[in-house]
Design an enzyme around this catalytic site. Sequence first.
Site, PDB file in Angstrom:
ATOM      1  N   GLU A  40      24.674 -58.355 -19.256  1.00 37.28           N
ATOM      2  CA  GLU A  40      26.093 -58.106 -19.003  1.00 37.28           C
ATOM      3  C   GLU A  40      26.789 -57.644 -20.285  1.00 37.28           C
ATOM      4  OE1 GLU A  40      28.195 -61.804 -18.432  1.00 37.28           O
ATOM      5  OE2 GLU A  40      29.536 -60.923 -16.948  1.00 37.28           O
ATOM      6  N   HIS A  42      29.207 -57.507 -23.202  1.00 41.89           N
ATOM      7  CA  HIS A  42      29.977 -58.556 -23.875  1.00 41.89           C
ATOM      8  C   HIS A  42      30.842 -57.945 -24.974  1.00 41.89           C
ATOM      9  CE1 HIS A  42      27.629 -61.625 -21.768  1.00 41.89           C
ATOM     10  NE2 HIS A  42      28.391 -62.543 -22.298  1.00 41.89           N
ATOM     11  N   ASP A  51      24.211 -64.201 -22.620  1.00 41.40           N
ATOM     12  CA  ASP A  51      24.193 -65.404 -21.774  1.00 41.40           C
ATOM     13  C   ASP A  51      22.798 -66.047 -21.724  1.00 41.40           C
ATOM     14  OD1 ASP A  51      26.817 -64.756 -21.356  1.00 41.40           O
ATOM     15  OD2 ASP A  51      26.623 -64.316 -19.227  1.00 41.40           O
ATOM     16  N   HIS A 126      25.770 -68.185 -17.375  1.00 43.91           N
ATOM     17  CA  HIS A 126      26.573 -67.055 -16.844  1.00 43.91           C
ATOM     18  C   HIS A 126      27.397 -67.581 -15.674  1.00 43.91           C
ATOM     19  CE1 HIS A 126      27.535 -63.017 -15.396  1.00 43.91           C
ATOM     20  NE2 HIS A 126      26.852 -63.208 -14.289  1.00 43.91           N
ATOM     21  N   GLU A 128      29.060 -66.671 -13.103  1.00 49.76           N
ATOM     22  CA  GLU A 128      28.974 -66.277 -11.692  1.00 49.76           C
ATOM     23  C   GLU A 128      27.714 -66.775 -10.980  1.00 49.76           C
ATOM     24  OE1 GLU A 128      29.835 -64.500 -14.279  1.00 49.76           O
ATOM     25  OE2 GLU A 128      31.466 -63.109 -13.823  1.00 49.76           O
ATOM     26  N   HIS A 183      34.817 -64.914 -22.081  1.00 49.88           N
ATOM     27  CA  HIS A 183      33.752 -63.912 -21.966  1.00 49.88           C
ATOM     28  C   HIS A 183      33.859 -62.998 -23.172  1.00 49.88           C
ATOM     29  CE1 HIS A 183      30.921 -61.065 -20.297  1.00 49.88           C
ATOM     30  NE2 HIS A 183      31.777 -60.106 -20.561  1.00 49.88           N
ATOM     31  N   GLU A 188      31.508 -67.926 -27.192  1.00 47.79           N
ATOM     32  CA  GLU A 188      30.227 -67.216 -27.222  1.00 47.79           C
ATOM     33  C   GLU A 188      29.996 -66.576 -28.592  1.00 47.79           C
ATOM     34  OE1 GLU A 188      28.986 -65.849 -22.787  1.00 47.79           O
ATOM     35  OE2 GLU A 188      30.511 -64.595 -23.715  1.00 47.79           O
TER      36      GLU A 188
END
Length: 264
Positions: A40, A42, A51, A126, A128, A183, A188
């Site tokens: 994904e 970032h 992630d 992650h 989702e 995010h 992170e």
Amino acid sequence: MSPHQDHSSGVRLGEMDAHSYQEWVRTEKTCVFIPVGAHEQHGPHLPMGTDALLSTIISESVAADMHAKVAPAFAYGYKSQQRSGGGDHLPGTVSLDAEALIKLTRTVVGELLDQGVQNVVLVNGHYENYQFLYEGVDLALADLGLQKSGDRAVLLLSYWDYVSEETLSKVYPDGFPGWEVEHGGVLETSLMLHLRPDLVQMERAQNHPAAEFPRFDRLPVAADRTPASGCLSSPAGADAKKGELLFGQVVEELSADMSSEIEL
Ligand code: ZN
Ligand code: MN
């Protein structure tokens, strides 16, 4: 501050030979961690595999503490959603649909349990993914007739649920923007600066206010609601010291929880 030391030697299932694995499963009480991530975007400063990288290093540290093993990570995750990951429309993000993630989880968890592994721990990184992992685990247990409580169990968690209020107030002295918009933000980025500084390009980080979304999802997405950086909150203020604090606190509490829940 001390740079992260790799304690993973000996915990990776993918680096173990099958005969030793069979012996381990036959003679010991066993626990296998499965780190779960996503591929994904970032933002411009973090890698797309963030992630899975984070859930893998957390899993390896906890597993090393409790003599467990770590299976190869699920490197792809469920579709990035605009209000939690910027959206699946952004190039670089490559996702599984729900059916594929449920099936992957059902198959891999089911095979490990069927081979005699007593405990599987899914460490999600992650946002989702969660409910699809849950569904895959539930179906795997049903496949094997293990719905009733017994000596085998699967645990499922997202690592950020282990970040304490005290740590949060130190990492976000000006107030925590909320997990949905974390995010590519301070959490992170700080963890990556501590654990994999070689993969972070802070000079490319963009500073902007946290994204504000309506309370509904719209499909297809209104792309301009996602900040141009692709991050939902700014990584400004992230540093390796905060990453060390976050990582140490999460691993300590997660290890304590897993050790008391799983008898090895
Ligand atoms: Zn992420
Ligand atoms: Mn994500």
